[in-house]
Design a protein around this motif. Structure first.
Motif, short mmCIF file in Angstrom:
data_model
loop_
_atom_site.label_atom_id
_atom_site.label_comp_id
_atom_site.label_asym_id
_atom_site.label_seq_id
_atom_site.Cartn_x
_atom_site.Cartn_y
_atom_site.Cartn_z
N GLY A 287 -17.80 15.75 -6.30
CA GLY A 287 -19.10 16.66 -5.85
C GLY A 287 -18.53 17.67 -5.11
N ILE A 288 -18.96 18.84 -5.70
CA ILE A 288 -18.37 20.12 -5.04
C ILE A 288 -19.58 20.93 -4.64
N THR A 289 -19.58 21.51 -3.43
CA THR A 289 -20.45 22.42 -2.57
C THR A 289 -20.11 23.86 -2.62
N HIS A 290 -20.56 24.75 -3.24
CA HIS A 290 -20.09 26.08 -3.05
C HIS A 290 -21.06 27.13 -2.29
N ILE A 291 -20.29 27.49 -1.26
CA ILE A 291 -21.00 28.43 -0.31
C ILE A 291 -20.49 30.05 -1.04
N HIS B 36 -15.75 22.40 -16.20
CA HIS B 36 -14.72 22.04 -17.69
C HIS B 36 -13.58 21.20 -17.27
N THR B 37 -13.02 21.03 -16.27
CA THR B 37 -11.80 20.30 -16.03
C THR B 37 -12.56 18.81 -15.43
N ARG B 38 -13.71 18.59 -14.80
CA ARG B 38 -14.26 17.48 -14.33
C ARG B 38 -15.63 17.21 -14.93
N PRO B 39 -15.80 17.05 -15.99
CA PRO B 39 -17.10 17.07 -16.75
C PRO B 39 -17.88 16.03 -15.80
N GLY B 40 -19.32 16.41 -15.88
CA GLY B 40 -20.35 15.58 -15.02
C GLY B 40 -20.02 15.55 -13.59
N SER B 41 -19.20 16.67 -12.96
CA SER B 41 -19.38 16.56 -11.40
C SER B 41 -20.57 17.35 -10.97
N PRO B 42 -21.15 16.69 -9.99
CA PRO B 42 -22.50 17.26 -9.52
C PRO B 42 -22.03 18.39 -8.66
N GLN B 43 -22.66 19.47 -8.81
CA GLN B 43 -22.26 20.68 -8.03
C GLN B 43 -23.44 21.42 -7.19
N HIS C 126 -24.20 20.39 -17.92
CA HIS C 126 -23.81 21.01 -16.70
C HIS C 126 -24.78 20.11 -15.58
N ARG C 127 -23.81 20.01 -14.54
CA ARG C 127 -24.71 19.52 -13.25
C ARG C 127 -24.55 20.53 -12.00
N ILE C 128 -24.78 21.66 -12.40
CA ILE C 128 -24.59 22.79 -11.36
C ILE C 128 -26.01 23.00 -10.98
N ARG C 129 -26.25 23.13 -9.50
CA ARG C 129 -27.60 23.47 -9.08
C ARG C 129 -27.44 24.62 -8.34
N VAL C 130 -28.15 25.77 -8.72
CA VAL C 130 -27.96 26.68 -7.66
C VAL C 130 -29.18 26.91 -6.97
N ARG C 131 -28.97 27.23 -5.65
CA ARG C 131 -30.14 27.14 -4.32
C ARG C 131 -30.06 28.42 -3.85
N SER D 173 -21.65 13.90 1.55
CA SER D 173 -22.05 14.30 -0.15
C SER D 173 -21.14 15.01 -0.92
N ALA D 174 -20.29 15.37 -0.29
CA ALA D 174 -19.11 16.40 -1.07
C ALA D 174 -17.64 15.94 -0.77
N ASP D 175 -17.16 15.90 -2.02
CA ASP D 175 -15.76 15.82 -2.09
C ASP D 175 -14.82 17.07 -1.67
N ALA D 176 -15.55 18.32 -1.76
CA ALA D 176 -15.04 19.52 -1.49
C ALA D 176 -16.15 20.56 -1.05
N ILE D 177 -15.95 21.33 -0.30
CA ILE D 177 -16.86 22.46 0.00
C ILE D 177 -15.99 23.80 -0.17
N VAL D 178 -16.57 24.64 -0.91
CA VAL D 178 -15.78 25.72 -1.08
C VAL D 178 -16.49 27.06 -0.57
N VAL D 179 -16.08 27.76 0.44
CA VAL D 179 -16.69 28.87 1.22
C VAL D 179 -16.02 30.32 0.54
#
Length: 266
Positions: A58-62, A75-82, A105-110, A125-131
């Motif tokens: 589970g990755i959250t991108h800021i 691509h490297t981790r198919p099915g990852s909720p993002q 894909h499971r990429i949700r852009v808000r 809820s996130a394994d990693a947060i990318v700022v």
């Protein structure tokens, strides 16, 4: 009345596409090879992602821009909720049209900014947060207040990773204050940068990996040696010094780049 931003999608000879906003490079995307990470700091952020246990994460991108790192994770981790918090809805619309996301894909852009959007995310809820968010070439101040950093930690799973793309002048005064602020919430941190940037020879990007769990600095260094650009890795404590942490009332955006037209903002 504020002019609407203009987006361009510039193909290169390798089959990739550079996303430009008002003539400034924002992202590079290769739909056929999502593991091709042309921007150096994106490749450094990917090292942090690769430190996570194998399998979906589970990755959250800021900050989203061209969704380069989200595509890499898919691509490297198919099915990852993002989840991607990207306030520029017009940019997201253009990217989706010109550079479609892969199937299943499971990429949700808000369409939310990071500081307010992260407050609405679930605990652990996130394994990693990318700022990786910039406004006119600068990291917004509200992304690095102690309150926002506390929300990052709340949203992260135990032992998760916080990954940040920062930019600073050769003095590294801004970076030192960020590291001092992070140290109040995360016991462990490492910093990656191109060798000439780490030596203080020019303005540039610094990628920070922070966690509540110990980091294997030697493993990060081994992975960094595989990158195309020479990358230096240092423990955060060596760069933090005696810098004063930010407070909610005393916080600053990152320094403006010396030449926004040539510097890659995301």
């Amino acid at each position: 009345m504020t002019d609407q931003p203009h987006f361009d999608f510039q193909p290169d000879e390798r089959g990739g596409v550079t996303v430009l906003r008002d003539g400034h490079p924002q992202s590079h995307v290769d739909l056929h090879d999502p593991e091709l990470l042309v921007f150096e700091y994106i490749a450094q952020l990917a090292i942090g992602i690769d430190l996570l246990p194998a399998g979906p994460a589970g990755i959250t991108h800021i900050g989203g821009a061209g969704l380069t790192l989200a595509r890499y994770v898919q691509h490297t981790r198919p099915g990852s909720p993002q989840i991607v918090l990207e306030p520029d809805a017009s940019l997201t619309e253009c990217v989706r049209r010109e550079l479609p996301l892969p199937r299943n894909h499971r990429i949700r852009v808000r369409p939310q900014d990071g500081a307010s959007g992260v407050r609405a995310l679930r605990d652990a809820s996130a394994d990693a947060i990318v700022v990786d968010a910039y406004d006119e070439g600068r990291v917004p101040a509200d992304l690095l207040t102690p309150t926002t950093i506390a929300h990052y930690r709340r949203v992260m799973k135990p032992g998760g990773l916080l990954l940040l793309n920062l930019a600073d002048e050769p003095s590294r005064d801004y970076l030192a204050r960020v590291l001092a602020t992070l140290a109040d919430a995360f016991d462990h941190a490492a910093v990656l940068a191109m060798a000439d940037v780490m030596k203080g020879r020019r303005f540039g990007n610094y990628v920070v990996i922070a966690s509540t769990s110990p980091l294997d600095i030697d493993e990060i260094r081994r992975r960094a040696t595989r990158l195309a650009a020479t990358t230096t890795v240092r423990a955060a404590g060596a760069l933090r010094g005696t810098a004063k942490p930010f407070t909610d009332d005393d916080v600053a955006a990152s320094p403006p780049p010396p030449d926004p037209g040539a510097w890659r903002a995301r």
